[in-house]
Design a protein around this motif. Sequence first.
Motif, PDB file in Angstrom:
ATOM      1  N   GLN A   1       0.824  -1.200   0.000  1.00  0.00           N
ATOM      2  CA  GLN A   1       0.000   0.000   0.000  1.00  0.00           C
ATOM      3  C   GLN A   1       0.862   1.254   0.000  1.00  0.00           C
ATOM      4  N   LYS A   2       1.950   1.237   0.776  1.00  0.00           N
ATOM      5  CA  LYS A   2       2.858   2.376   0.840  1.00  0.00           C
ATOM      6  C   LYS A   2       3.510   2.629  -0.516  1.00  0.00           C
ATOM      7  N   ARG A   3       3.903   1.568  -1.209  1.00  0.00           N
ATOM      8  CA  ARG A   3       4.508   1.713  -2.534  1.00  0.00           C
ATOM      9  C   ARG A   3       3.508   2.288  -3.534  1.00  0.00           C
ATOM     10  N   LEU A   4       2.279   1.776  -3.502  1.00  0.00           N
ATOM     11  CA  LEU A   4       1.266   2.289  -4.416  1.00  0.00           C
ATOM     12  C   LEU A   4       0.924   3.736  -4.120  1.00  0.00           C
ATOM     13  N   GLN A   5       0.854   4.070  -2.806  1.00  0.00           N
ATOM     14  CA  GLN A   5       0.570   5.448  -2.441  1.00  0.00           C
ATOM     15  C   GLN A   5       1.697   6.375  -2.898  1.00  0.00           C
ATOM     16  N   GLY A   6       2.942   5.862  -2.819  1.00  0.00           N
ATOM     17  CA  GLY A   6       4.076   6.639  -3.315  1.00  0.00           C
ATOM     18  C   GLY A   6       3.965   6.910  -4.812  1.00  0.00           C
ATOM     19  N   MET A   7       3.497   5.905  -5.552  1.00  0.00           N
ATOM     20  CA  MET A   7       3.292   6.100  -6.994  1.00  0.00           C
ATOM     21  C   MET A   7       2.240   7.173  -7.252  1.00  0.00           C
TER      22      MET A   7
END
Length: 470
Positions: A331-337
Amino acid sequence: MIALTFPGTASLSVLHVKERAFYAAKFKSKGVCAETKRFDTIEDAVQYLNEQKSISLVLPSESKVELDIALSSLITSEEMIRQLIRQKLDKEHPDIASDTFTFTPLSTDKEKKESIYRVFLIKDPYFSKITKSLKRLHILSFVTFEEYAFANYIQRSVSDNAIAVYADEKKIIVLAIAESRIVFQRTIPISTESKKDIVISEVEKTALYIQQYKREYEYSQMILAGEIAEWVESAQRLSALSMLPVSTILVPTETGFTEDERYEYIFLSGALDLTKEKNFLPPQILRAKEYHALLNILVICGAIFFFYASFLLAASALDFQESAKSYRITQKRLQGMIDRIETYPVPILLHGKEYIDTYTKVMSHHPTDDYFTLHKLIALLPPKKSEWKRTEANDVLATLLFEKDFKNLTDLYLFEKSFDQIVQDLKKKNEKLHFASATNYSTGHFSMKIDLGEKGRGNARVSRRRRRHR
């Protein structure tokens, strides 16, 4: 309702933006027209669009602005090219520069290490109102112009090369379609008081120009649409002049529009199945669509991880904790994107800032910039002679001589008219340009001398003094 099928077409709602009215049509799969609408205000049109799932806009042909911009061919990053184009637009065209532009490469000069880009800008007051009023910006999937929708409509039924003409009470659109693409286009504004003879005469002149100066293509027929298709004398005169068979498109009233408005169906259905190069969707809307797609991926991934974690919870609390941790990392990676898409970072531009600043300073004014203002004339007729020099004040004094011999007076007249149209536009944009014509109609010799800078003004003063002396 008229039901025409277009294989492969997905469900889409199309809005044709005009000056005083807005026309819409909803197409189901395979291009079946389900309904048509007419709106008198932009507010009613936007309310309708907000109820649709996927929309396409057809803008007036006169709202498209085309510019050619030269940049160093050493710059290959698309984001850096876009940033430099925006800087040039802000500096040279502050009245129309905005983020609503697209660009495509035209050519590259390896010796000069310079690339030319064709830039397309949207200059339409209703377009900005629509994009600002849409509740879901990502539903806007296509933005094009009338000439491309009209050409697409013609190409569905005609496979050969053809000259296509559309006319209504405001303008005439003339297209030369060859090898499945538009090789020539002209939009002629007309007034509501214009008589049939004036409209037909303008089409005759344009058709004659296409046949004489686009000789690399052979055209099998001429197609008429709109009001001009209903005039019997138009088909007779144009067929006699062009020596081409003339066909007319007569749209039935079953489209749901009135007798006077039924030709709107040409532009609405013509927006179906257009190729990507005819899409002028601005970058900020593309980013909104990417954001929405990524958000959907995030929701799907979240749902998958939720059910997966629930399954593991029944088996083992420890496995559930590991799954929850993995979910949070994802989720953190997707939010970063998503954050990167929102902020639209430009690290490459920041890294090359010093280079760009130096390049901009050196190229702020170059002799080729002065020559570039004459690129339309040079494309029409390369100069026979050109010379330039730079003054101590860093100004450029230049002289270009255009000459050409013609075998008959008609060719000379048509060429001089095309040349003069470009000259008139240049006079309005650049007061440093001075033109002197010495065309000889007896010998068929065309001659035009162009002076750039103070040199031209000096010659003009000498010319006036000599006339007074006589």
